[in-house]
Write a protein that holds these residues in place. Structure first.
Motif, PDB file in Angstrom:
ATOM      1  N   VAL A  90      -3.610 -18.306  -9.173  1.00 26.34           N
ATOM      2  CA  VAL A  90      -2.159 -17.566  -8.547  1.00 26.34           C
ATOM      3  C   VAL A  90      -2.114 -16.482  -8.916  1.00 26.34           C
ATOM      4  CG1 VAL A  90       0.216 -18.127  -8.583  1.00 26.34           C
ATOM      5  CG2 VAL A  90      -1.480 -20.081  -7.927  1.00 26.34           C
ATOM      6  N   ALA A  91      -2.265 -16.127 -10.443  1.00 27.70           N
ATOM      7  CA  ALA A  91      -1.939 -14.831 -11.087  1.00 27.70           C
ATOM      8  C   ALA A  91      -2.903 -13.786 -10.336  1.00 27.70           C
ATOM      9  CB  ALA A  91      -1.965 -15.081 -12.676  1.00 27.70           C
ATOM     10  N   THR A  92      -4.121 -13.971 -10.139  1.00 31.81           N
ATOM     11  CA  THR A  92      -5.003 -13.040  -9.763  1.00 31.81           C
ATOM     12  C   THR A  92      -4.768 -12.818  -8.254  1.00 31.81           C
ATOM     13  OG1 THR A  92      -6.776 -13.885 -10.999  1.00 31.81           O
ATOM     14  CG2 THR A  92      -7.469 -12.572  -9.423  1.00 31.81           C
ATOM     15  N   THR A  93      -4.308 -13.659  -7.527  1.00 25.98           N
ATOM     16  CA  THR A  93      -3.946 -13.533  -6.055  1.00 25.98           C
ATOM     17  C   THR A  93      -2.602 -12.399  -6.133  1.00 25.98           C
ATOM     18  OG1 THR A  93      -4.717 -15.430  -5.515  1.00 25.98           O
ATOM     19  CG2 THR A  93      -3.084 -14.698  -4.044  1.00 25.98           C
ATOM     20  N   THR A  94      -1.610 -12.899  -6.993  1.00 28.25           N
ATOM     21  CA  THR A  94      -0.706 -11.907  -7.165  1.00 28.25           C
ATOM     22  C   THR A  94      -0.775 -10.718  -7.443  1.00 28.25           C
ATOM     23  OG1 THR A  94       0.794 -14.056  -7.588  1.00 28.25           O
ATOM     24  CG2 THR A  94       1.814 -11.844  -8.167  1.00 28.25           C
ATOM     25  N   ALA A  95      -1.670 -10.497  -8.413  1.00 30.83           N
ATOM     26  CA  ALA A  95      -1.979  -9.080  -9.126  1.00 30.83           C
ATOM     27  C   ALA A  95      -2.593  -8.239  -7.759  1.00 30.83           C
ATOM     28  CB  ALA A  95      -2.970  -9.120 -10.199  1.00 30.83           C
ATOM     29  N   MET A  96      -3.499  -9.024  -7.040  1.00 29.22           N
ATOM     30  CA  MET A  96      -4.348  -8.322  -6.273  1.00 29.22           C
ATOM     31  C   MET A  96      -3.345  -7.948  -5.006  1.00 29.22           C
ATOM     32  SD  MET A  96      -7.121  -9.637  -3.288  1.00 29.22           S
ATOM     33  CE  MET A  96      -5.963 -10.514  -2.326  1.00 29.22           C
ATOM     34  N   LEU A  97      -2.637  -8.962  -4.446  1.00 32.06           N
ATOM     35  CA  LEU A  97      -1.325  -8.416  -3.513  1.00 32.06           C
ATOM     36  C   LEU A  97      -0.563  -7.194  -3.956  1.00 32.06           C
ATOM     37  CD1 LEU A  97      -0.303 -12.053  -2.089  1.00 32.06           C
ATOM     38  CD2 LEU A  97      -1.953 -10.303  -1.297  1.00 32.06           C
ATOM     39  N   GLY A  98      -0.018  -7.287  -5.349  1.00 34.84           N
ATOM     40  CA  GLY A  98       0.873  -6.304  -5.712  1.00 34.84           C
ATOM     41  C   GLY A  98      -0.096  -4.715  -5.637  1.00 34.84           C
ATOM     42  N   ALA A  99      -1.304  -4.923  -6.313  1.00 29.72           N
ATOM     43  CA  ALA A  99      -2.289  -3.751  -6.218  1.00 29.72           C
ATOM     44  C   ALA A  99      -2.301  -3.230  -4.809  1.00 29.72           C
ATOM     45  CB  ALA A  99      -3.696  -4.135  -6.668  1.00 29.72           C
TER      46      ALA A  99
ATOM     47  N   LEU B 185     -12.941  -3.486   1.012  1.00 26.60           N
ATOM     48  CA  LEU B 185     -13.907  -4.367   1.084  1.00 26.60           C
ATOM     49  C   LEU B 185     -14.490  -5.137  -0.420  1.00 26.60           C
ATOM     50  CD1 LEU B 185     -16.136  -2.835   3.819  1.00 26.60           C
ATOM     51  CD2 LEU B 185     -14.564  -4.658   3.926  1.00 26.60           C
ATOM     52  N   ALA B 186     -14.366  -4.258  -1.426  1.00 28.40           N
ATOM     53  CA  ALA B 186     -14.730  -4.520  -2.873  1.00 28.40           C
ATOM     54  C   ALA B 186     -13.547  -5.448  -3.375  1.00 28.40           C
ATOM     55  CB  ALA B 186     -14.722  -3.652  -3.631  1.00 28.40           C
ATOM     56  N   MET B 187     -12.300  -5.187  -3.018  1.00 34.05           N
ATOM     57  CA  MET B 187     -11.301  -6.121  -3.511  1.00 34.05           C
ATOM     58  C   MET B 187     -11.344  -7.572  -2.762  1.00 34.05           C
ATOM     59  SD  MET B 187      -8.007  -3.737  -3.426  1.00 34.05           S
ATOM     60  CE  MET B 187      -6.793  -4.931  -3.441  1.00 34.05           C
ATOM     61  N   LEU B 188     -11.855  -7.500  -1.508  1.00 28.37           N
ATOM     62  CA  LEU B 188     -11.816  -8.757  -0.852  1.00 28.37           C
ATOM     63  C   LEU B 188     -13.098  -9.521  -0.966  1.00 28.37           C
ATOM     64  CD1 LEU B 188     -10.431  -7.755   2.766  1.00 28.37           C
ATOM     65  CD2 LEU B 188      -9.426  -8.951   0.960  1.00 28.37           C
ATOM     66  N   TRP B 189     -14.139  -8.923  -1.478  1.00 28.85           N
ATOM     67  CA  TRP B 189     -15.447  -9.571  -1.643  1.00 28.85           C
ATOM     68  C   TRP B 189     -15.136 -10.143  -3.050  1.00 28.85           C
ATOM     69  CZ3 TRP B 189     -19.041  -8.944  -5.777  1.00 28.85           C
ATOM     70  CH2 TRP B 189     -20.006  -9.683  -5.629  1.00 28.85           C
ATOM     71  N   LEU B 190     -14.806  -9.327  -4.062  1.00 29.99           N
ATOM     72  CA  LEU B 190     -14.581  -9.881  -5.376  1.00 29.99           C
ATOM     73  C   LEU B 190     -13.605 -11.102  -5.488  1.00 29.99           C
ATOM     74  CD1 LEU B 190     -14.272  -6.549  -7.595  1.00 29.99           C
ATOM     75  CD2 LEU B 190     -15.932  -8.490  -7.708  1.00 29.99           C
ATOM     76  N   TYR B 191     -12.355 -10.926  -4.563  1.00 30.45           N
ATOM     77  CA  TYR B 191     -11.317 -12.039  -4.433  1.00 30.45           C
ATOM     78  C   TYR B 191     -11.972 -13.412  -3.909  1.00 30.45           C
ATOM     79  CZ  TYR B 191      -7.060 -14.381  -3.167  1.00 30.45           C
ATOM     80  OH  TYR B 191      -6.140 -15.240  -2.890  1.00 30.45           O
TER      81      TYR B 191
ATOM     82  N   ILE C  39      -5.358 -11.386   4.969  1.00 25.82           N
ATOM     83  CA  ILE C  39      -4.709 -10.710   6.104  1.00 25.82           C
ATOM     84  C   ILE C  39      -3.706  -9.452   5.345  1.00 25.82           C
ATOM     85  CG2 ILE C  39      -3.166 -10.932   7.589  1.00 25.82           C
ATOM     86  CD1 ILE C  39      -4.305 -13.716   8.344  1.00 25.82           C
ATOM     87  N   TYR C  40      -3.022  -9.728   4.306  1.00 27.36           N
ATOM     88  CA  TYR C  40      -2.176  -8.870   3.686  1.00 27.36           C
ATOM     89  C   TYR C  40      -2.945  -7.537   3.050  1.00 27.36           C
ATOM     90  CZ  TYR C  40       1.872  -6.692   1.454  1.00 27.36           C
ATOM     91  OH  TYR C  40       2.509  -5.791   1.011  1.00 27.36           O
ATOM     92  N   VAL C  41      -4.043  -7.714   2.476  1.00 27.47           N
ATOM     93  CA  VAL C  41      -4.619  -6.610   2.089  1.00 27.47           C
ATOM     94  C   VAL C  41      -5.247  -5.726   3.178  1.00 27.47           C
ATOM     95  CG1 VAL C  41      -6.797  -5.860   1.062  1.00 27.47           C
ATOM     96  CG2 VAL C  41      -5.342  -7.754  -0.172  1.00 27.47           C
ATOM     97  N   ILE C  42      -5.694  -6.333   4.278  1.00 24.52           N
ATOM     98  CA  ILE C  42      -6.085  -5.612   5.711  1.00 24.52           C
ATOM     99  C   ILE C  42      -4.929  -5.051   6.249  1.00 24.52           C
ATOM    100  CG2 ILE C  42      -7.218  -5.964   7.920  1.00 24.52           C
ATOM    101  CD1 ILE C  42      -8.891  -8.261   6.778  1.00 24.52           C
ATOM    102  N   TYR C  43      -3.946  -5.581   6.165  1.00 25.23           N
ATOM    103  CA  TYR C  43      -2.531  -4.979   6.737  1.00 25.23           C
ATOM    104  C   TYR C  43      -2.102  -3.654   5.872  1.00 25.23           C
ATOM    105  CZ  TYR C  43       2.452  -4.370   6.816  1.00 25.23           C
ATOM    106  OH  TYR C  43       3.890  -3.876   7.034  1.00 25.23           O
ATOM    107  N   CYS C  44      -2.268  -4.033   4.693  1.00 25.60           N
ATOM    108  CA  CYS C  44      -2.115  -2.707   3.640  1.00 25.60           C
ATOM    109  C   CYS C  44      -2.942  -1.731   3.901  1.00 25.60           C
ATOM    110  CB  CYS C  44      -2.048  -3.156   2.032  1.00 25.60           C
ATOM    111  SG  CYS C  44      -0.544  -4.156   1.678  1.00 25.60           S
ATOM    112  N   TYR C  45      -4.178  -1.955   4.014  1.00 23.59           N
ATOM    113  CA  TYR C  45      -5.208  -0.896   4.471  1.00 23.59           C
ATOM    114  C   TYR C  45      -4.791  -0.183   5.842  1.00 23.59           C
ATOM    115  CZ  TYR C  45      -9.637   1.042   6.147  1.00 23.59           C
ATOM    116  OH  TYR C  45     -10.420   2.080   6.718  1.00 23.59           O
ATOM    117  N   ARG C  46      -4.434  -1.019   6.970  1.00 18.54           N
ATOM    118  CA  ARG C  46      -3.992  -0.397   7.938  1.00 18.54           C
ATOM    119  C   ARG C  46      -2.813   0.476   8.080  1.00 18.54           C
ATOM    120  NH1 ARG C  46      -6.745  -2.671  12.739  1.00 18.54           N
ATOM    121  NH2 ARG C  46      -8.786  -3.245  12.036  1.00 18.54           N
ATOM    122  N   GLY C  47      -2.006   0.489   6.827  1.00 25.95           N
ATOM    123  CA  GLY C  47      -0.694   1.221   6.855  1.00 25.95           C
ATOM    124  C   GLY C  47       0.302   0.823   6.570  1.00 25.95           C
TER     125      GLY C  47
END
Length: 134
Positions: free
Chosen positions: A25-34, A48-54, A122-130
């Protein structure tokens, strides 16, 4: 093992289970914040690196949770075997057997982790798209 040793072992396994889950949960939260805060500078390779590592981390956490859950069920089986051998179990042990039999946590942990995982991707992809912070 005695009943007391099995109950102590169960507590250790349960603590391990919750530690793994809260780390995820903490790692997920950190990734979303980043992803939110670097959204304007997020490049395809980084995303892609973030999503692969996650994905790898989430898979490892899920595998550990399943293993720990299996060991918890093993403690339940050992307690039932003691009971069938004629040992009069304490009320705590009987409640533990009933709780493990209900599989309440097991029924919801996997599906909830999967839903959160997909939503996070989905949220990380959303952030990538603007989306995210400017």
């Amino acid at each position: 093992m005695t009943e007391a040793e099995l109950l102590i072992f169960h507590i250790e396994l349960l603590n391990n289970f919750w530690s793994i889950l809260f780390t995820w949960v903490a790692t997920t939260t950190a990734m979303l914040g980043a992803a939110y805060f670097v959204a304007s500078r997020l490049k395809l390779a980084l995303m892609l690196a973030m999503l692969w590592l996650y994905t790898m981390f989430s898979t490892a956490c899920m595998a550990q949770l399943f293993r720990t859950g299996g060991r918890i069920v093993g403690v339940r089986d050992d307690l039932v075997a003691l009971q069938e051998a004629g040992v009069n179990l304490t009320h705590s042990a009987n409640i533990l057997i009933a709780n493990i039999d209900s599989r309440l946590v097991a029924k919801f942990t996997g599906p909830l982790m999967f839903i959160v995982f997909v939503a996070s991707v989905i949220y990380v992809i959303y952030c990538y798209r603007g989306g995210g912070a400017d």
